[in-house]
Design a protein around this motif. Structure first.
Motif, PDB file in Angstrom:
ATOM      1  N   MET A   1       0.835  -1.185   0.000  1.00 10.34           N
ATOM      2  CA  MET A   1       0.000   0.000   0.000  1.00 10.34           C
ATOM      3  C   MET A   1       0.870   1.235   0.000  1.00 10.34           C
ATOM      4  SD  MET A   1      -2.874   1.414   2.385  1.00 10.34           S
ATOM      5  CE  MET A   1      -3.636   2.424   1.209  1.00 10.34           C
ATOM      6  N   ARG A   3       1.801   4.723   1.079  1.00 13.79           N
ATOM      7  CA  ARG A   3       1.571   5.489   2.296  1.00 13.79           C
ATOM      8  C   ARG A   3       1.753   6.984   2.041  1.00 13.79           C
ATOM      9  NH1 ARG A   3      -1.484   2.891   5.288  1.00 13.79           N
ATOM     10  NH2 ARG A   3      -0.747   0.898   6.025  1.00 13.79           N
ATOM     11  N   SER A  11       6.290   3.266   8.327  1.00 10.22           N
ATOM     12  CA  SER A  11       5.859   2.036   7.674  1.00 10.22           C
ATOM     13  C   SER A  11       7.064   1.200   7.245  1.00 10.22           C
ATOM     14  CB  SER A  11       4.969   2.367   6.477  1.00 10.22           C
ATOM     15  OG  SER A  11       4.308   1.221   6.021  1.00 10.22           O
ATOM     16  N   GLU A 115      -0.233  -1.355  10.652  1.00 10.97           N
ATOM     17  CA  GLU A 115      -0.339  -1.219   9.199  1.00 10.97           C
ATOM     18  C   GLU A 115      -1.790  -1.300   8.713  1.00 10.97           C
ATOM     19  OE1 GLU A 115       1.782  -0.456   6.721  1.00 10.97           O
ATOM     20  OE2 GLU A 115       3.440  -0.190   8.126  1.00 10.97           O
ATOM     21  N   ARG A 116      -2.557  -2.215   9.273  1.00  8.55           N
ATOM     22  CA  ARG A 116      -3.910  -2.473   8.763  1.00  8.55           C
ATOM     23  C   ARG A 116      -4.982  -1.576   9.371  1.00  8.55           C
ATOM     24  NH1 ARG A 116      -3.249  -9.011   9.133  1.00  8.55           N
ATOM     25  NH2 ARG A 116      -1.801  -9.194   7.387  1.00  8.55           N
ATOM     26  N   GLU A 117      -4.739  -1.086  10.578  1.00  2.74           N
ATOM     27  CA  GLU A 117      -5.775  -0.290  11.243  1.00  2.74           C
ATOM     28  C   GLU A 117      -5.302   1.129  11.564  1.00  2.74           C
ATOM     29  OE1 GLU A 117      -8.067  -2.353  14.320  1.00  2.74           O
ATOM     30  OE2 GLU A 117      -7.060  -4.216  13.685  1.00  2.74           O
ATOM     31  N   GLU A 120      -4.079   3.144   8.567  1.00  2.10           N
ATOM     32  CA  GLU A 120      -5.185   3.374   7.632  1.00  2.10           C
ATOM     33  C   GLU A 120      -6.018   4.577   8.090  1.00  2.10           C
ATOM     34  OE1 GLU A 120      -5.982   1.884   4.589  1.00  2.10           O
ATOM     35  OE2 GLU A 120      -3.958   1.120   4.856  1.00  2.10           O
ATOM     36  N   VAL A 121      -6.326   4.618   9.390  1.00  2.00           N
ATOM     37  CA  VAL A 121      -7.098   5.742   9.929  1.00  2.00           C
ATOM     38  C   VAL A 121      -6.277   7.027   9.841  1.00  2.00           C
ATOM     39  CG1 VAL A 121      -8.110   6.682  12.067  1.00  2.00           C
ATOM     40  CG2 VAL A 121      -8.521   4.300  11.420  1.00  2.00           C
ATOM     41  N   GLN A 123      -3.871   7.716   7.763  1.00  2.03           N
ATOM     42  CA  GLN A 123      -3.729   8.110   6.354  1.00  2.03           C
ATOM     43  C   GLN A 123      -5.007   8.773   5.842  1.00  2.03           C
ATOM     44  OE1 GLN A 123      -1.198   5.992   3.945  1.00  2.03           O
ATOM     45  NE2 GLN A 123      -2.431   6.131   2.097  1.00  2.03           N
ATOM     46  N   ALA A 124      -6.153   8.238   6.198  1.00  2.00           N
ATOM     47  CA  ALA A 124      -7.425   8.837   5.765  1.00  2.00           C
ATOM     48  C   ALA A 124      -7.516  10.274   6.258  1.00  2.00           C
ATOM     49  CB  ALA A 124      -8.590   8.005   6.270  1.00  2.00           C
ATOM     50  N   GLU A 127      -5.134  12.594   4.231  1.00  2.00           N
ATOM     51  CA  GLU A 127      -5.517  12.834   2.837  1.00  2.00           C
ATOM     52  C   GLU A 127      -6.656  13.833   2.713  1.00  2.00           C
ATOM     53  OE1 GLU A 127      -6.163   8.871   1.383  1.00  2.00           O
ATOM     54  OE2 GLU A 127      -4.035   8.568   1.013  1.00  2.00           O
TER      55      GLU A 127
END
Length: 128
Positions: A1, A3, A11, A115-117, A120-121, A123-124, A127
């Protein structure tokens, strides 16, 4: 993914942690006392030089931002796991195979959680 730029170094550092966890798991299940001792020592050294600084960056930059965004559950879990890993690392000298295996399993699970949780939050939010 791919980043966000602010998460890339963190990461990338997870690769070091996963490599360490795999080596520790292998040593813990090897039945070889010399391999076990060497791996416990290596875990302590890598923890001090790579993982602890990584935790500090997360705890002083990323986690406060996530807490301000209302992500208290993710922040609390991250801090609990950091504390557990620090504690296990302190137990590694003379802790035996079971301690090394617990350290390896928690480290691996923690990286995957981040990495998965967590990331992700984060990064959202970055962005937006």
């Amino acid at each position: 993914m791919k980043r966000h730029q602010t998460l890339r170094d963190l990461s990338r550092e997870h690769h070091t942690a996963l490599t360490l966890a795999l080596a520790a798991r292998r040593a813990a299940t090897s039945g070889d006392s010399r391999q076990l001792a060497a791996s416990a020592k290596a875990c302590g050294e890598v923890f001090a030089t790579h993982l602890e600084p990584h935790f500090v960056v997360e705890e002083t930059t990323l986690l406060p931002a996530l807490a301000r965004a209302g992500e208290q559950a993710l922040v609390a879990r991250t801090l609990r796991e950091h504390a557990a890993l620090r504690s296990l690392c302190g137990e590694l000298p003379g802790g035996g195979a079971a301690t090394l295996l617990r350290f390896a399993e928690l480290l691996s699970a923690h990286v995957r959680f981040e990495e998965r949780e967590l990331f992700e939050v984060a990064q959202a939010g970055l962005e937006q």
